[in-house]
Design a protein around this motif. Sequence first.
Motif, PDB file in Angstrom:
ATOM      1  N   UNK A  99       0.833  -1.209   0.000  1.00  0.00           N
ATOM      2  CA  UNK A  99       0.000   0.000   0.000  1.00  0.00           C
ATOM      3  C   UNK A  99       0.864   1.254   0.000  1.00  0.00           C
ATOM      4  N   UNK A 100       1.950   1.218   0.773  1.00  0.00           N
ATOM      5  CA  UNK A 100       2.818   2.392   0.883  1.00  0.00           C
ATOM      6  C   UNK A 100       3.552   2.676  -0.425  1.00  0.00           C
ATOM      7  N   UNK A 101       3.712   1.635  -1.256  1.00  0.00           N
ATOM      8  CA  UNK A 101       4.475   1.809  -2.494  1.00  0.00           C
ATOM      9  C   UNK A 101       3.674   2.489  -3.588  1.00  0.00           C
ATOM     10  N   UNK A 102       2.371   2.548  -3.408  1.00  0.00           N
ATOM     11  CA  UNK A 102       1.550   3.091  -4.487  1.00  0.00           C
ATOM     12  C   UNK A 102       1.938   4.526  -4.787  1.00  0.00           C
ATOM     13  N   UNK A 106      -2.481   7.579  -5.838  1.00  0.00           N
ATOM     14  CA  UNK A 106      -3.360   6.450  -5.539  1.00  0.00           C
ATOM     15  C   UNK A 106      -3.221   5.968  -4.100  1.00  0.00           C
ATOM     16  N   UNK A 107      -2.183   6.461  -3.438  1.00  0.00           N
ATOM     17  CA  UNK A 107      -1.882   5.937  -2.110  1.00  0.00           C
ATOM     18  C   UNK A 107      -2.977   6.330  -1.123  1.00  0.00           C
ATOM     19  N   UNK A 108      -3.475   5.347  -0.375  1.00  0.00           N
ATOM     20  CA  UNK A 108      -4.485   5.691   0.618  1.00  0.00           C
ATOM     21  C   UNK A 108      -3.868   6.488   1.764  1.00  0.00           C
ATOM     22  N   UNK A 110      -2.830   7.565   5.560  1.00  0.00           N
ATOM     23  CA  UNK A 110      -2.207   6.732   6.586  1.00  0.00           C
ATOM     24  C   UNK A 110      -3.252   5.996   7.438  1.00  0.00           C
ATOM     25  N   UNK A 111      -4.345   6.687   7.742  1.00  0.00           N
ATOM     26  CA  UNK A 111      -5.375   6.063   8.581  1.00  0.00           C
ATOM     27  C   UNK A 111      -6.049   4.902   7.840  1.00  0.00           C
ATOM     28  N   UNK A 112      -6.204   5.058   6.526  1.00  0.00           N
ATOM     29  CA  UNK A 112      -6.810   3.984   5.730  1.00  0.00           C
ATOM     30  C   UNK A 112      -5.871   2.782   5.672  1.00  0.00           C
ATOM     31  N   UNK A 113      -4.574   3.060   5.453  1.00  0.00           N
ATOM     32  CA  UNK A 113      -3.589   1.975   5.427  1.00  0.00           C
ATOM     33  C   UNK A 113      -3.624   1.214   6.743  1.00  0.00           C
ATOM     34  N   UNK A 114      -3.655   1.996   7.827  1.00  0.00           N
ATOM     35  CA  UNK A 114      -3.644   1.407   9.156  1.00  0.00           C
ATOM     36  C   UNK A 114      -4.843   0.473   9.350  1.00  0.00           C
ATOM     37  N   UNK A 115      -5.998   0.954   8.931  1.00  0.00           N
ATOM     38  CA  UNK A 115      -7.216   0.170   9.113  1.00  0.00           C
ATOM     39  C   UNK A 115      -7.155  -1.105   8.264  1.00  0.00           C
ATOM     40  N   UNK A 116      -6.694  -0.938   7.015  1.00  0.00           N
ATOM     41  CA  UNK A 116      -6.640  -2.093   6.112  1.00  0.00           C
ATOM     42  C   UNK A 116      -5.688  -3.162   6.660  1.00  0.00           C
ATOM     43  N   UNK A 117      -4.510  -2.717   7.134  1.00  0.00           N
ATOM     44  CA  UNK A 117      -3.532  -3.676   7.650  1.00  0.00           C
ATOM     45  C   UNK A 117      -4.091  -4.395   8.871  1.00  0.00           C
ATOM     46  N   UNK A 118      -4.710  -3.639   9.755  1.00  0.00           N
ATOM     47  CA  UNK A 118      -5.239  -4.270  10.970  1.00  0.00           C
ATOM     48  C   UNK A 118      -6.387  -5.224  10.638  1.00  0.00           C
ATOM     49  N   UNK A 119      -7.203  -4.855   9.639  1.00  0.00           N
ATOM     50  CA  UNK A 119      -8.268  -5.758   9.197  1.00  0.00           C
ATOM     51  C   UNK A 119      -7.688  -7.068   8.685  1.00  0.00           C
ATOM     52  N   UNK A 120      -6.627  -6.938   7.868  1.00  0.00           N
ATOM     53  CA  UNK A 120      -6.005  -8.148   7.309  1.00  0.00           C
ATOM     54  C   UNK A 120      -5.388  -8.995   8.409  1.00  0.00           C
ATOM     55  N   UNK A 121      -4.740  -8.327   9.372  1.00  0.00           N
ATOM     56  CA  UNK A 121      -4.143  -9.075  10.475  1.00  0.00           C
ATOM     57  C   UNK A 121      -5.229  -9.767  11.287  1.00  0.00           C
ATOM     58  N   UNK A 122      -6.381  -9.114  11.400  1.00  0.00           N
ATOM     59  CA  UNK A 122      -7.489  -9.754  12.111  1.00  0.00           C
ATOM     60  C   UNK A 122      -7.959 -10.978  11.323  1.00  0.00           C
ATOM     61  N   UNK A 123      -7.983 -10.839  10.004  1.00  0.00           N
ATOM     62  CA  UNK A 123      -8.447 -11.951   9.175  1.00  0.00           C
ATOM     63  C   UNK A 123      -7.531 -13.167   9.320  1.00  0.00           C
ATOM     64  N   UNK A 124      -6.231 -12.928   9.420  1.00  0.00           N
ATOM     65  CA  UNK A 124      -5.323 -14.063   9.607  1.00  0.00           C
ATOM     66  C   UNK A 124      -5.091 -14.346  11.094  1.00  0.00           C
ATOM     67  N   UNK A 153      -2.812  -5.258  -1.169  1.00  0.00           N
ATOM     68  CA  UNK A 153      -3.016  -4.307  -2.253  1.00  0.00           C
ATOM     69  C   UNK A 153      -4.118  -4.773  -3.207  1.00  0.00           C
ATOM     70  N   UNK A 154      -4.992  -5.617  -2.719  1.00  0.00           N
ATOM     71  CA  UNK A 154      -6.112  -6.131  -3.502  1.00  0.00           C
ATOM     72  C   UNK A 154      -5.702  -6.644  -4.875  1.00  0.00           C
TER      73      UNK A 154
END
Lengths: 365, 290
Positions: A99-102, A106-108, A110-124, A153-154
């Motif tokens: 996400x940070x490389x975008x 297009x880069x989301x 910081x708060x969006x990145x944070x939420x997405x990463x935490x969501x993914x970590x919750x999923x795993x 990065x979907x």
Amino acid sequence: MRIEVQGAIKQFGQYRALDQLDLHIPAGEMVAILGPSGCGKTTLLRIIAGLESLDHGMLCFDGVEATHTPVQERRVGFVFQHYALFGHMTIFENVAFGLRLKPRKQRPAESVIRKRVLDLLAMVQLEPVASRYPAQLSGGQRQRIAFARALAAEPRLLLLDEPFGALDARVRHDLRQWLRQMHALVPVTTLFVTHDQTEAVEVAERVVVMKQGRIEQIGTMDELHANPASPFVADFMGGANLFHGRMENGTTRIGEILLESAPFQASVADAASCSPVICIRSHDWQLGRQPNGQRTWHTVVRHLRPSGAVVRLGLESLQGAGSIDVELTREQYDKHRFQPGETVFALPTQVRIFTDAPKGSVVPN
Amino acid sequence: MSAVLDWSRYSSPVTQDPLWVRRLLSGMVVLFLMLFLVLPLIFIGVQAFGKGIHVYWSALSNPDSLAAIRLTLLTALLVVPVNLVFGVCAAWAIARKEFRGKNLLITLIDLPFAVSPVISGLIFVLLFGAQGWLATWLNDWQIKIIFAVPGIVLATLFVTLPFVAKELIPIMQARGRQEEEAARVLGASGWQTFWHVTLPGIRWGLLYGVILCNARAMGEFGAVSVVSGHIRGLTNTMPLHVETLYNEYQGAAAFAVASLLVALALVTLVCKVWMERQQGEVKVEKQGKE
């Protein structure tokens, strides 16, 4: 995303990894690429990812040619056998990397990145380790992080290169279940390389069997078991006995055993004699203490392996056909209770004869 | 949590040699270290300060000494960054790419180690000297290389060329390219991959290579001696200045300048130990929590 591969050729020095390979994967499916080591399955995956380039042939994503699209523009997720996490970054930064490389636009945020990463970590199910480093996690945890990172990065396509190869059996089993659930949740097209057919059974909807840079057969696991296209597939799927026979004047023999009196297919019968491969699956046998007609095989029990619901018997042909693996259900076995050393008469219920022609012909016996 | 190995775990009466053997072996090592390392160091200190702190200070603040220090620092400042860039590029090419002449490149990188520094210096004299191959051309353009600063920098560059590359090649080979491939698939360009993944992965090795390279660049004598011409205040680096002073029977001054080089060596060693501990601690920490 739909994937098409046409006429793919890839050569490494003397070794041809892909040999005129064609493949079509419909969108949203979970497909396993199965084959022995050196069959080109990992090369195929790396070419689809863009980590290798094709010598000849074409690659299309959703009908758009992608043969020469640079790897970073393909939007694929790749999970490596040995995780390949970035050792100097925390788990959080690993997952956020894509996400940070975008590009800035297009880069989301910081708060969006944070939420997405935490969501993914919750999923795993690994939220608590966000601030740790990869070396502090177990193999199974690392591989789940690798999944989360690949999904961040979907991607339009998820590629897994023997993702459970480096894990122990128990963790593997759990992760396969988990992968299936995750695919139901995030139905991204997933290609997944393995040399382990039980893994393919547990995870994939369809299986592509590869051999020496070509595709041997594609189908559901059931189809491959019921109707293997070649002795190789039959052998690789397991549970099959292969015999080398002789065909003369329209009759096929294994050792002294007469298999079939009538010629089974005109095109094959044209050849007066050839050496077919006969495949009889281990559960396609009837065993008895009395001979049952002319085509009964005379065998002796060599060993016996009860394992759960089935009992495996190792028989040896008394007519020069070699050893035979037979699998009986517990019920069938209890009827006779054969013992090692005993003479047993075996009748195959379904026989496949493979000549040099690629399609096997099923002969009801 | 300590990086020091707990030897008692590995030694037992069964696997241990008799006491006198152990004492003899460690005694020999200590004796050698004392004789050839510690004693000379102490000697340098004693000689440097033997005539008092005042003499020591005036030896260092002498304009010729200051010029030598300046020249040495300038040389290192020019040489180290160049070799840093070259080392990273060479290691990257060797560890990541297949190309013709790769083995030749590896051998060439070793060359400055294999050749005597004096020969290295002579090569430059033969090339750029008054009777050298490029002499007329250099004369036409009024460029002076030999017996001047450019020659010193070139000779040092040549001698210290392998340090960073030799340090990095095995590290990069051992790391493999999977992390880099993972970065590429995640959308990183080649440059981003290098900056965010490759470079952080090799940072300790790189730093170590740079420190060694710097130590050698400041301490090089042979090659520089051939090309410099020993012009006081102009082309004398610190090691050459030490020799000049010593030959002129200015023992205390010579040792005073030498003590600076010793200090540099000690700083280098401390840096090395600190870095190894840093790395070791990271590893121990990670393993401890696994």
